[in-house]
Design a protein around this motif. Structure first.
Motif, short mmCIF file in Angstrom:
data_model
loop_
_atom_site.label_atom_id
_atom_site.label_comp_id
_atom_site.label_asym_id
_atom_site.label_seq_id
_atom_site.Cartn_x
_atom_site.Cartn_y
_atom_site.Cartn_z
N LEU A 1 1.55 -2.14 -12.39
CA LEU A 1 0.63 -1.12 -10.98
C LEU A 1 0.17 -2.05 -10.61
O LEU A 1 -0.69 -2.99 -10.45
CB LEU A 1 -0.41 -0.40 -12.92
N LEU A 2 -0.58 -1.10 -9.20
CA LEU A 2 -1.18 -2.70 -7.94
C LEU A 2 -2.52 -1.41 -7.42
O LEU A 2 -2.00 0.14 -7.10
CB LEU A 2 0.29 -2.67 -7.26
N HIS A 3 -3.46 -1.77 -8.10
CA HIS A 3 -4.28 -1.34 -6.96
C HIS A 3 -4.68 -2.03 -5.65
O HIS A 3 -4.49 -3.58 -5.25
CB HIS A 3 -6.04 -1.97 -7.39
N GLY A 4 -3.59 -1.28 -4.89
CA GLY A 4 -3.93 -1.66 -3.27
C GLY A 4 -3.56 -0.07 -2.40
O GLY A 4 -3.40 0.48 -2.69
N TYR B 1 2.03 -3.28 0.00
CA TYR B 1 3.05 -2.98 -1.12
C TYR B 1 3.75 -4.13 -0.58
O TYR B 1 4.73 -4.11 -0.06
CB TYR B 1 3.34 -1.58 -1.41
N ALA B 2 4.13 -5.15 -1.77
CA ALA B 2 5.28 -5.76 -1.70
C ALA B 2 5.74 -6.22 -3.13
O ALA B 2 4.17 -6.58 -4.19
CB ALA B 2 4.72 -7.60 -0.73
N ARG B 3 6.75 -6.99 -3.23
CA ARG B 3 7.17 -7.12 -4.57
C ARG B 3 6.55 -8.16 -5.17
O ARG B 3 6.54 -9.07 -3.81
CB ARG B 3 8.34 -6.98 -5.28
N ALA B 4 6.35 -8.97 -6.15
CA ALA B 4 5.22 -10.00 -6.60
C ALA B 4 6.37 -11.09 -6.19
O ALA B 4 7.48 -11.26 -7.05
CB ALA B 4 5.00 -10.18 -7.56
#
Length: 286
Positions: free
Chosen positions: A102-105, A110-113
């Motif tokens: 889950l990404l709050h942004g 978005y970018a893969r960590a």
């Protein structure tokens, strides 16, 4: 795993701040034929990954977990933390062997960590969310992160504000009586339609191979169901009213209106069409 990016503006976070708790219960889901269409884009993929942008409470991942049992990873992005809390609650019991990030942004950020095993998405979805975003930026991001054979899906079916029926016109007039004639899009903000159509954005992007699909949907609403739905919207949720008394007065008026219409004219029926734009990079393998 939940990640946060420092790109969310306060007004984005606040837009649906009072809606999350009602979203999962009152927002219509995806029609089954649309779910099967999305699932078909993942046919033949051994461990497919989904990137859902503007996930809300996770309606798209929830539907695909049932339709694609071998779904391997879900990345779900939203600007509202409360939505993501509800998404985790809804998706957790259904995951099985599927992993969830889950990404709050914002979608375009978005970018893969780095240093993680998060796979490139095979399907990137926008469900009733694209119009809230930097759409061209999100499509460019998808081109950077998605697998070579990936599909982008932009989908939705309008709202009870845009639906043209006698009862929805009266409901819209009541909302305007309480909140002003302009369609609201959060506190102190009027909704502004995108300058370009979704098709124009796709044509100008890497995802210019587009197929359009329409699925008719008939929904019968109860007055209480409509009130629950309105609590999830950007144009009539509780946070748009000056205080709880104002919202209570609106709901009392709306319930009386809708009950009277249903008693005199019959069920509150919405005849909608759910549209899906499936887009690929030209020349990609289907």
């Amino acid at each position: 795993m939940t990640r946060s990016e420092p790109d969310v503006r306060p007004e984005q976070e606040a837009l649906f701040s009072t809606a999350a708790e009602h979203y999962a219960r009152h927002r219509p889901g995806l029609p089954d034929p649309a779910v099967h269409l999305l699932a078909g884009t993942l046919a033949g993929r051994t461990a497919p990954a989904l990137l859902d942008l503007g996930t809300g409470t996770g309606q798209v991942p929830r539907a695909l977990l049932g339709a694609v049992p071998h779904l391997a990873h879900i990345a779900a992005v939203d600007v509202n933390r409360a939505m993501l809390v509800n998404a985790r609650r809804a998706l957790g019991p259904l995951l099985g062997g599927c992993t969830l990030t889950l990404l709050h942004g914002s979608a375009h950020a978005y970018a893969r960590a780095p240093g993680t095993a998060v796979p490139a998405p095979d399907l990137v979805t926008f469900c009733r969310s694209y119009h809230w975003m930097d759409g061209p930026g999100a499509l460019a991001m998808a081109d950077r992160v998605a697998a070579p054979h990936a599909t982008v899906a932009i989908m939705g079916n309008g709202s009870l504000w845009t639906h043209d029926a006698g009862w929805t016109r009266q409901l819209r007039e009541l909302i305007q009586h309480h909140l002003g004639t302009a369609r609201r899009a959060g506190t102190g903000t009027a909704y502004t339609a995108p300058a370009r159509s979704y098709e124009e954005d796709l044509a100008a992007s890497a995802w210019s191979d587009v197929a359009e699909h329409w699925f008719p949907v008939a929904r019968t609403w109860t007055p209480r169901g409509v009130l629950g739905y309105l609590r999830t919207t950007s144009f009539a949720n509780a946070g748009l009213f000056p205080d709880s008394a104002g919202h209570d007065a609106f709901e009392a008026d709306a319930h009386a209106l809708l009950t009277g219409i249903a008693d005199q004219e019959g069920p509150l029926v919405e005849q909608a069409e759910f549209r899906v734009l499936l887009a690929r990079r030209p020349g990609s393998v289907r």
